[in-house]
Design a protein around this motif. Structure first.
Motif, mmCIF file in Angstrom:
data_model
loop_
_atom_site.group_PDB
_atom_site.id
_atom_site.type_symbol
_atom_site.label_atom_id
_atom_site.label_comp_id
_atom_site.label_asym_id
_atom_site.label_seq_id
_atom_site.Cartn_x
_atom_site.Cartn_y
_atom_site.Cartn_z
ATOM 1 N N ILE A 65 1.951 1.963 -3.564
ATOM 2 C CA ILE A 65 0.887 2.556 -4.379
ATOM 3 C C ILE A 65 0.685 4.018 -3.998
ATOM 4 C CG2 ILE A 65 -1.559 2.407 -4.948
ATOM 5 C CD1 ILE A 65 -1.393 -0.592 -4.404
ATOM 6 N N PHE A 66 0.757 4.324 -2.703
ATOM 7 C CA PHE A 66 0.616 5.707 -2.234
ATOM 8 C C PHE A 66 1.686 6.592 -2.862
ATOM 9 C CE2 PHE A 66 1.439 9.202 0.611
ATOM 10 C CZ PHE A 66 0.191 9.591 1.061
ATOM 11 N N GLY A 120 0.815 -1.208 0.000
ATOM 12 C CA GLY A 120 0.000 0.000 0.000
ATOM 13 C C GLY A 120 0.846 1.254 0.000
ATOM 14 N N TYR A 124 3.357 6.043 -5.611
ATOM 15 C CA TYR A 124 3.134 6.120 -7.062
ATOM 16 C C TYR A 124 2.127 7.221 -7.405
ATOM 17 C CZ TYR A 124 1.270 4.824 -11.638
ATOM 18 O OH TYR A 124 0.828 4.851 -12.938
ATOM 19 N N PHE A 125 0.994 7.228 -6.728
ATOM 20 C CA PHE A 125 -0.019 8.253 -7.008
ATOM 21 C C PHE A 125 0.479 9.642 -6.605
ATOM 22 C CE2 PHE A 125 -3.296 4.738 -6.835
ATOM 23 C CZ PHE A 125 -3.674 4.869 -8.165
ATOM 24 N N LEU A 134 -7.748 2.130 1.492
ATOM 25 C CA LEU A 134 -8.000 0.758 1.043
ATOM 26 C C LEU A 134 -6.980 -0.203 1.651
ATOM 27 C CD1 LEU A 134 -9.627 -1.173 -0.720
ATOM 28 C CD2 LEU A 134 -8.091 -0.613 -2.622
ATOM 29 N N THR A 135 -5.736 0.222 1.748
ATOM 30 C CA THR A 135 -4.715 -0.607 2.397
ATOM 31 C C THR A 135 -5.082 -0.886 3.846
ATOM 32 O OG1 THR A 135 -2.979 0.301 0.962
ATOM 33 C CG2 THR A 135 -2.282 -0.724 3.031
ATOM 34 N N SER A 184 -5.923 5.131 -1.726
ATOM 35 C CA SER A 184 -5.183 3.867 -1.685
ATOM 36 C C SER A 184 -4.724 3.557 -0.266
ATOM 37 C CB SER A 184 -3.985 3.930 -2.623
ATOM 38 O OG SER A 184 -2.991 4.813 -2.127
ATOM 39 N N HIS A 210 -6.203 10.188 -4.992
ATOM 40 C CA HIS A 210 -6.065 8.750 -5.224
ATOM 41 C C HIS A 210 -5.066 8.129 -4.244
ATOM 42 C CE1 HIS A 210 -7.942 10.003 -8.990
ATOM 43 N NE2 HIS A 210 -8.258 8.737 -9.210
ATOM 44 N N ALA A 211 -3.996 8.869 -3.933
ATOM 45 C CA ALA A 211 -3.003 8.348 -2.994
ATOM 46 C C ALA A 211 -3.633 8.092 -1.626
ATOM 47 C CB ALA A 211 -1.841 9.337 -2.869
#
Length: 678
Positions: A515-516, A512, A518-519, A534-535, A531, A527-528
């Motif tokens: 992904i954070f 997670g 990346y956004f 969601l994680t 994510s 979006h970050a």
């Protein structure tokens, strides 16, 4: 409210309900009750349910005076609706956990805006310790709900909403040279006077209804602590809005006394001594300014503003009757033990070994509010900025100035309110000598509001947050995840062999975090943060929906007692020889007599028609030596997450050996989720 705003509110509430429903209810009734608190409270509720008694709580045949009855009543309702099982005693906590999420959302809407409310609700309800309380058969979830609802009633009815107060809360009308200082307080700002005089009686009455119910959940602290916090907030706000220039006049004087030194001068002993003296003097002046807010006249005025007569009437009608009845039924014994031992003595000395230093709740919050606690550093900085925003509103380019929706200082009152909530609750629980991590759960909604405010500000203006804070936050998430992935298999090999693979759940956090990042690098900050949420959800569902169920197979009380009832019938007597656990009391569904000496055990075996005895392996040699011809070992199980074994003994009879084989076989099949052989 427009149609689009209504639709957004519905979506927000649905999203909060969906998230909390998944996190709180997935596999809720599958694991057995976990020692110590869950089976303790469930046993008390079961005893009251079986006796049809709503007044006197008893545990294992003895008066239990640690908690009021509200949680027991809710569990009794669960027994009525769903039968005697784990779901019945945990469902009320989960339902009130969902309700708390919705209340926090409306608090965030009113204090800040809908986005803050949404993030605040997610941060509050998906923190580790809040999730534990919402999935556990304890008193904490219902206490947090009614405390938060009462605070919301205060906010909704007394004009705390900062979007109503468009102007700065800094004093704008200082007293004239010939005006007495006391008159300046009377000439307070219009907004402050409206707040002080036009508070809704119905809102305050609703607040006291909620706090009175909290008194039935936890005791006097359910009323005293939140009312004290709100009174302190009113005192601070009254001082802030009263056009009292005392502190403002002395701040420039302090700055003149200690001009800013050059960098080279900072290394000189003289300047270091001056710096220490400046810090001390600033603290003394700050304390003097704080003392002005707590002058007797203002304390009395604030006390009356809190409508004490209304509070007395409502608490008398809602909370007092049960305390009177339980006092009469127990001849005052419950009241003495509850108020003196469980309230006063817990403050004066550690109880049951639960002690800690004054700063105990700082690491406790960092762990309990995880994963969202990784943002507490920048969130605290943002909260301070919000409080100081009005001071910089005339200089938008000044570092620390706040521009929110084009209105500098718009959320200043809300930030002050949240700071009072966190500060008073954490400080109040830091004073007692007895400390437990869940004691500060009533401050978690405020921590959620602070976090939600930070998230909303970061998503809109990420440049406001130093990169150091976000790197530290995401780095902490990675470190914790890797520590779980490495450390859990080591612990599992010792206590729950075969479940080492569950350490892989820790890898959800580094994934997670990736992904954070990346956004964030793409500039998609919304979006970050989505994510990250969601994680968090996946991590919690993995812990409570998967890991807890797998680990539960190693608990011993439920399978041992279930198969004992199946094979020995329901009419048996059970005692514990130098051993007893709350889970055995609940799953035996009857009191378990505690035996300390061999003489007591001999009397129990002689007087009971169908006696069975629990012990640990520490007493095995003694029992074989003292009662070798009278007792036969019929089952032994490893202790859950502890060293040693739990043993079950039966009187020596021709059927004892056969019973031992059947019982061990049944327990083995029970753990494998198969039907026992006949």
């Amino acid at each position: 409210m427009t149609a689009s705003a209504n639709a957004r509110t519905v979506w927000h509430l649905a999203g909060i309900g969906l998230v909390t429903g998944v996190v709180f209810f997935v596999q809720l009734g599958t694991p057995a009750l976990w020692d110590e608190d869950e089976p303790l409270y469930a046993s008390i509720a079961l005893d009251m349910y079986q006796r049809g008694d709503l007044i006197v709580p008893r545990y294992n045949g003895q008066l239990f005076a640690e908690k009021p009855p509200l949680a027991y009543w809710l569990m009794m309702l669960g027994y009525t609706l769903w039968g005697v099982n784990e779901w019945a005693v945990r469902a009320p906590s989960a339902l009130f956990g969902v309700g708390t999420g919705w209340v926090v959302y409306f608090l965030g809407r009113r204090l800040f805006n809908p986005a803050v409310g949404f993030w605040a609700a997610l941060a509050t309800t998906t923190s580790i310790i809040f999730t534990v309380s919402a999935r556990a058969a304890t008193t904490d979830s219902v206490l947090v709900f009614f405390t938060t609802l009462g605070i919301y009633s205060f906010v909704a009815g007394s004009g705390v909403q900062p979007n109503i107060v468009k102007c700065s809360l800094r004093p704008t009308n200082s007293r004239t040279p010939n005006q007495p200082e006391g008159d300046s307080a009377a000439a307070a700002s219009a907004n402050g006077e409206r707040f002080a005089t036009n508070s809704s009686w119905w809102a305050l009455a609703g607040m006291y209804v909620c706090f009175s119910i909290a008194v039935l959940a936890k005791g006097p602290i359910g009323l005293v602590l939140p009312v004290g916090m709100l009174a302190i907030f009113l005192l601070i706000r009254r001082q802030w809005e009263s056009a009292d220039r005392w502190w403002a006049d002395r701040r420039p004087w302090l700055l003149q006394q200690f001009p800013q030194p050059e960098k080279t001068e900072l290394l000189q002993p003289l300047w270091q001594a001056k710096t220490l003296w400046a810090m001390l003097l600033s603290w003394l002046v700050g304390l003097a300014a704080l003392a002005r807010a707590f002058r007797p006249g203002r304390i009395v005025q604030t006390f009356w503003q809190m409508r004490p007569i209304t509070a007395l009437i409502i608490c008398t009608l809602i909370a007092l009757p049960w305390y009177v009845l339980v006092g009469l039924r127990t001849e005052g014994q419950f009241l003495w033990q509850f108020f003196w031992e469980q309230n006063v003595l817990r403050t004066l000395k550690p109880m049951q070994g639960h002690s800690g230093p004054f700063w105990y709740y700082i690491p406790a919050i960092l762990v309990g509010f995880f994963p969202w606690s990784v943002f507490l550093g920048p969130a605290l900085v943002e909260l301070v900025r919000g409080i100081r925003s009005a001071q910089a509103q005339h200089d938008p380019l000044k570092e620390g100035a706040l521009e929110t929706d084009g209105e500098p200082g718009k959320y200043q009152v809300a930030c002050i309110f949240v700071a009072c909530w966190i500060g008073v609750f954490v400080a109040a629980w830091s004073v007692p000598r007895t400390k437990l991590p869940h004691y500060v759960l009533t401050a978690y909604p405020a921590l959620g509001l602070m976090t939600g405010y930070f998230i909303q500000q970061w998503v809109k203006r990420p440049e406001r947050v130093a990169r150091f804070w976000m790197r530290l936050a995401i780095g902490s998430l990675v470190v914790v995840g890797l520590a779980l992935a490495v450390g859990f298999p080591i612990a599992a090999r010792r206590f729950i062999p075969g479940e080492e693979w569950l350490g892989g759940l820790g890898l959800v956090l580094p994934a997670g975090a990736g992904i954070f990042v990346y956004f964030s690098r793409q500039g998609r900050f919304g979006h970050a943060m989505a994510s990250f949420a969601l994680t968090t959800i996946l991590f919690l569902v993995g812990i409570f929906g998967l890991a807890a169920v797998r680990i539960d197979r190693f608990q011993e009380a439920r399978p041992m007692m279930a198969q004992l009832r199946q094979l020995a019938g329901s009419d048996f007597q059970l005692a514990g020889y130098q051993f007893i656990r709350e889970s055995f009391v609940f799953y035996a569904a009857r009191p378990i007599q505690y035996l300390e000496t061999p003489e007591q055990l001999a009397n129990f075996l002689h007087q009971s028609p169908r006696p069975f005895v629990l012990s640990t392996n520490k007493q095995e040699a003694e029992l074989r030596e003292q009662f070798g011809a009278q007792l036969h070992l019929i089952a032994r199980r490893p202790r859950f997450l502890r060293r040693g074994e739990i043993l079950l003994w039966a009187p020596s009879t021709p059927r004892a050996a056969c019973l031992a084989n059947r019982l061990e076989n049944a327990i083995r099949y029970f753990h494998c989720n198969q039907r026992p052989e006949e």
